[in-house]
Design an enzyme around this catalytic site. Sequence first.
Site, PDB file in Angstrom:
ATOM      1  N   TYR A  52      33.773  23.821 102.838  1.00  0.00           N
ATOM      2  CA  TYR A  52      35.188  23.488 102.796  1.00  0.00           C
ATOM      3  C   TYR A  52      35.747  23.538 101.379  1.00  0.00           C
ATOM      4  O   TYR A  52      36.935  23.757 101.181  1.00  0.00           O
ATOM      5  CB  TYR A  52      35.430  22.109 103.422  1.00  0.00           C
ATOM      6  CG  TYR A  52      35.256  22.108 104.922  1.00  0.00           C
ATOM      7  CD1 TYR A  52      36.196  22.708 105.749  1.00  0.00           C
ATOM      8  CD2 TYR A  52      34.146  21.521 105.509  1.00  0.00           C
ATOM      9  CE1 TYR A  52      36.035  22.719 107.126  1.00  0.00           C
ATOM     10  CE2 TYR A  52      33.974  21.521 106.888  1.00  0.00           C
ATOM     11  CZ  TYR A  52      34.924  22.119 107.685  1.00  0.00           C
ATOM     12  OH  TYR A  52      34.752  22.130 109.042  1.00  0.00           O
ATOM     13  N   GLU A  71      32.726  30.876 116.341  1.00  0.00           N
ATOM     14  CA  GLU A  71      31.973  31.927 117.024  1.00  0.00           C
ATOM     15  C   GLU A  71      32.107  31.857 118.534  1.00  0.00           C
ATOM     16  O   GLU A  71      32.249  30.775 119.111  1.00  0.00           O
ATOM     17  CB  GLU A  71      30.473  31.798 116.693  1.00  0.00           C
ATOM     18  CG  GLU A  71      30.137  31.985 115.231  1.00  0.00           C
ATOM     19  CD  GLU A  71      28.647  31.899 114.971  1.00  0.00           C
ATOM     20  OE1 GLU A  71      28.247  32.097 113.815  1.00  0.00           O
ATOM     21  OE2 GLU A  71      27.864  31.638 115.921  1.00  0.00           O
ATOM     22  N   GLN A 118      35.387  11.612 116.405  1.00  0.00           N
ATOM     23  CA  GLN A 118      35.453  12.652 117.419  1.00  0.00           C
ATOM     24  C   GLN A 118      34.810  12.231 118.731  1.00  0.00           C
ATOM     25  O   GLN A 118      34.756  13.018 119.677  1.00  0.00           O
ATOM     26  CB  GLN A 118      34.764  13.924 116.891  1.00  0.00           C
ATOM     27  CG  GLN A 118      35.431  14.505 115.661  1.00  0.00           C
ATOM     28  CD  GLN A 118      34.643  15.640 115.032  1.00  0.00           C
ATOM     29  OE1 GLN A 118      33.612  16.077 115.554  1.00  0.00           O
ATOM     30  NE2 GLN A 118      35.117  16.129 113.900  1.00  0.00           N
ATOM     31  N   HIS A 159      30.905  15.748 115.588  1.00  0.00           N
ATOM     32  CA  HIS A 159      30.181  16.876 116.183  1.00  0.00           C
ATOM     33  C   HIS A 159      29.292  16.469 117.361  1.00  0.00           C
ATOM     34  O   HIS A 159      28.085  16.698 117.376  1.00  0.00           O
ATOM     35  CB  HIS A 159      29.335  17.573 115.108  1.00  0.00           C
ATOM     36  CG  HIS A 159      30.134  18.215 114.020  1.00  0.00           C
ATOM     37  ND1 HIS A 159      29.581  19.078 113.105  1.00  0.00           N
ATOM     38  CD2 HIS A 159      31.453  18.137 113.706  1.00  0.00           C
ATOM     39  CE1 HIS A 159      30.519  19.492 112.265  1.00  0.00           C
ATOM     40  NE2 HIS A 159      31.677  18.913 112.620  1.00  0.00           N
TER      41      HIS A 159
END
Length: 378
Positions: free
Chosen positions: A278, A257, A101, A164
Amino acid sequence: MLDVLRMLEPHRMTRVADEVGMNRRASAWVAIGLSLLIGQAHASADIKTLARDLEHPWAMAFVTDSEVLVTERPGRLLYLDLASGTRTPVTGVPTVDARGQGGLLDIELHPDFADNRLVYLTWAGQCEGGNATHLGRGRLTNDQQLADFETLFIATPCVRSTKHFGSRIQFDDGGHVLFTTGDRGERDRAQDLSDHNGSVIRLNDDGSIPEDNPFVGQNEAEPAIFSYGHRNPQGAAQHPETGAVWIHEHGPQGGDEINIPQPGENFGWPETTYGREYWGPEIAPDNKPGTIQPLHHWTPSIAPSGMAFHNGELYVGALAKVHLARLTLDGHQVVNEERLLQDRGWRIRAVERSPDDRLFVLTDQPNGRLVRVIPQAR
């Protein structure tokens, strides 16, 4: 009760279930099941593709109404002239760690860009012990160079991970730069105030620490942290009326959120969440005392990325559910949600409003697009 809930829009189901005595987690799962029964509201939009063949574009910043800077995750920054269709690589960009990522991430112009020409970037960069989310800035020259580029901040400790990183940048009304960091896939970091990961970082525009940051002068707490308990925030926008900075963040299996960062506040991850592991089990209760509840959450996850206020509504990109969410607001409350562009199958990475108040999105693909979106009136 089931018949009553069937007649309501999905966003109202959780509230009704609460009122009839269900706990918050049970009501959230009622909302999930019944939303599958009655479906999501869909809306139409006209589109115009303005650029193609962008390699995993991640963010954009408008220099003028028709000129835009676009980051590509492998490490390129492009200057696009939407009127002529030309694109120019910008030099002086930092070296990035483009694995997983990671890579070149967000871009934001200084509030006084017209005078100082300062451009801010975040990226995943290597550092001792692994890699980290970095923030830096340079001055954009007339020949499309980021001159005098400097790294302003590194979110330490460095971690051996490709997950992340966050990361969005947003200036507040006081001229401070806020940017988000993810928990790097190691969730307990988000509750550790000696660790920058899983936080919203607040700095002066030169990278120094504001004296009024909430943890300044506190032992075992990093003074750059503004709020904490965040999982992986990849959206940030300033409300056009209140000036408040809003963010959104990825949940795990559910529990994406929307939040408004507040100084020194704990937003709960991973000690409270609407998401699940998950593989199915509950992670934590969804309402832990001392933590801030989200303004809105998506369960199941849409994988939100990018956000912008436009014509009094909030637009959020969705990577997993491949749509552009249009949220109608009443103050801080989401009172209606529609899905645009769902028939396109695009992973929407970034959402931005141009200086002349038009709406644009970037699609996250090896041959990604820059698209103007014109939502149709209801």
